[in-house]
Design an enzyme around this catalytic site. Structure first.
Site, PDB file in Angstrom:
ATOM      1  N   MET A 278       0.854  -1.197   0.000  1.00  0.00           N
ATOM      2  CA  MET A 278       0.000   0.000   0.000  1.00  0.00           C
ATOM      3  C   MET A 278       0.886   1.242   0.000  1.00  0.00           C
ATOM      4  O   MET A 278       1.467   1.605   1.031  1.00  0.00           O
ATOM      5  CB  MET A 278      -0.947  -0.007   1.205  1.00  0.00           C
TER       6      MET A 278
ATOM      7  N   GLY B 171      -5.173  -5.760   3.028  1.00  0.00           N
ATOM      8  CA  GLY B 171      -4.739  -4.371   2.910  1.00  0.00           C
ATOM      9  C   GLY B 171      -5.407  -3.504   3.948  1.00  0.00           C
ATOM     10  O   GLY B 171      -4.975  -3.428   5.107  1.00  0.00           O
ATOM     11  N   ARG B 172      -6.527  -2.858   3.569  1.00  0.00           N
ATOM     12  CA  ARG B 172      -7.158  -1.851   4.426  1.00  0.00           C
ATOM     13  C   ARG B 172      -7.664  -2.407   5.750  1.00  0.00           C
ATOM     14  O   ARG B 172      -7.812  -1.658   6.722  1.00  0.00           O
ATOM     15  CB  ARG B 172      -8.280  -1.152   3.650  1.00  0.00           C
TER      16      ARG B 172
ATOM     17  N   ASN C 262      -6.948 -11.646  -2.631  1.00  0.00           N
ATOM     18  CA  ASN C 262      -6.963 -10.317  -1.994  1.00  0.00           C
ATOM     19  C   ASN C 262      -8.247  -9.560  -2.337  1.00  0.00           C
ATOM     20  O   ASN C 262      -8.757  -9.665  -3.438  1.00  0.00           O
ATOM     21  CB  ASN C 262      -5.716  -9.540  -2.488  1.00  0.00           C
TER      22      ASN C 262
ATOM     23  N   CYS D   6      -2.429  -1.553 -10.281  1.00  0.00           N
ATOM     24  CA  CYS D   6      -2.662  -0.179  -9.831  1.00  0.00           C
ATOM     25  C   CYS D   6      -3.606   0.552 -10.793  1.00  0.00           C
ATOM     26  O   CYS D   6      -3.365   0.595 -11.994  1.00  0.00           O
ATOM     27  CB  CYS D   6      -1.336   0.571  -9.714  1.00  0.00           C
TER      28      CYS D   6
END
Ligand SMILES: Cc1cc2nc3c(=O)[nH]c(=O)nc-3n(C[C@H](O)[C@H](O)[C@H](O)COP(=O)(O)O)c2cc1C
Length: 334
Positions: A21, A229-230, A205, A104
């Site tokens: 990230m 991730g988040r 993911n 991305c």
């Protein structure tokens, strides 16, 4: 279920990994997640061309410390030659894995033909991968993709097959299209389809925000590893919780006091690793402080105050005040 997976000759515990990230998962963040159980971490994305043209920031972005291992350095780029050159430079930092970003969605990256733009050009994506694999020698090269460019072109399984043929040692799939950026729901069926399409390990993911989500991701997709991730924002504990859930160990959710202690540990690490003065380094710590306080009474107000922190002493005082507020609510819920 086996306890570990191998990517090339790197063994990774089959619990949960930290997602790359940019602007968030810097060394301090990765170290915190590692300390609280992340099985594997990935650097923020680094421009292949940028590395080739100047070494400013290269060391900061590519350095791998032993405490972070196993760790990948992630590169993005759209030209096979630059990618090979960048891989050779990055090898000096001895990453366990080199990952290529093909997911991305940001216009600045996509506009150069890199990131998720490569999902529209399977031949170029494979050429970049092959070039990186050749340059990397024994170090495994993996690729992180999305489900596709848009809803009508979800080609992740086809792309993954081409990347495997080009020598990719594992594929990470975020179950959103480029068009979705970070909204809507991540589609785990595409991760399952990629798992069925290739024989190298597949890392699932997207939207894993709890240990239960992680177990669901393993069960629904058959993936080899889950990446978060988040869901780790202000919550490095998610990795221990996941490990306990998968391995049957004990897990005690952290008390608010523990959370605040861990927040301060994180801030100390940011200050220690930053080359900036305390006041400027605290700017980097602000969003993290706000995340650790998320989900409690008065969080919104404290969030604003986190964004004004300019010293460690202020962070300590704010943490104490936050704890006192929650305790006073327990005594007097009105
Ligand atoms: C702030 C932010 C920065 C990100 N930077 C990168 C990056 O550098 N490289 C990459 O491959 N993905 C990057 N991603 C995507 C994440 O790795 C991940 O695929 C995505 O957030 C979905 O997972 P999650 O739902 O668990 O957050 C980024 C995501 C966020 C929110």
């Amino acid at each position: 279920m086996s306890d570990t997976i191998n990517i090339g000759n790197t063994a990774i515990l089959r619990t949960a990994a930290l997602a790359p990230m940019a602007g968030v998962a810097d060394r301090a963040y990765r170290l915190m997640c590692k300390r609280y159980g992340a099985a594997y971490v990935v650097s923020e994305m680094v421009s292949a061309k940028g590395i080739c043209y100047s070494d400013r920031k290269t060391a900061e972005l590519c350095t791998v410390t032993d405490e972070e291992r196993p760790m990948a350095v992630q590169l993005f780029g759209s030209e096979p030659d630059f990618m090979a050159e960048a891989v050779k430079i990055v090898l000096d930092y001895r990453p366990d894995i080199i990952d290529i970003n093909m997911g991305c969605p940001v216009p600045k990256v996509v506009g150069t033909g890199a990131g998720s733009a490569l999902m529209k050009d399977i031949k170029l994506a494979a050429d970049i991968t092959e070039s990186a694999v050749r340059a990397a020698g024994k170090t495994p090269v993996t690729v992180k993709i999305r489900s596709g460019w848009s809803h009508d072109s979800t080609n992740a399984p086809e792309l993954a097959r081409a990347l495997e043929a080009a020598g990719a040692a594992a594929i990470t799939v975020h179950g959103r299209t480029r068009d979705m950026f970070y909204s809507g729901e991540s589609d785990s069926s595409i991760i399952k389809a990629v798992k069925e399409a290739v024989s190298v390990p597949v890392i699932g993911n997207g939207d894993v925000c709890s240990a239960a989500d992680c177990v669901k991701m393993y069960e629904e997709t058959g993936c080899d590893l889950v990446m978060i991730g988040r869901g780790s924002y202000g919550n490095p504990f998610i990795f221990r919780e996941t490990e306990a859930k998968l391995r049957g160990g004990d897990y005690e959710p952290p008390s608010l006091e523990t959370k605040m202690q861990v927040m301060l540990e994180h801030i100390r690490l940011i200050l220690e690793l930053s080359e900036k003065c305390e006041e400027l380094a605290m700017h980097e710590a602000r969003k993290h402080a706000a995340w650790y306080m998320n989900g409690y009474y008065g969080s919104a107000k404290f969030r604003g105050r986190c964004y004004q922190l300019s010293s460690y002493a202020e962070a300590e005082a704010l943490a104490e005040e936050f704890i006192a507020l929650q305790r006073s609510r327990e005594i007097n819920p009105q």
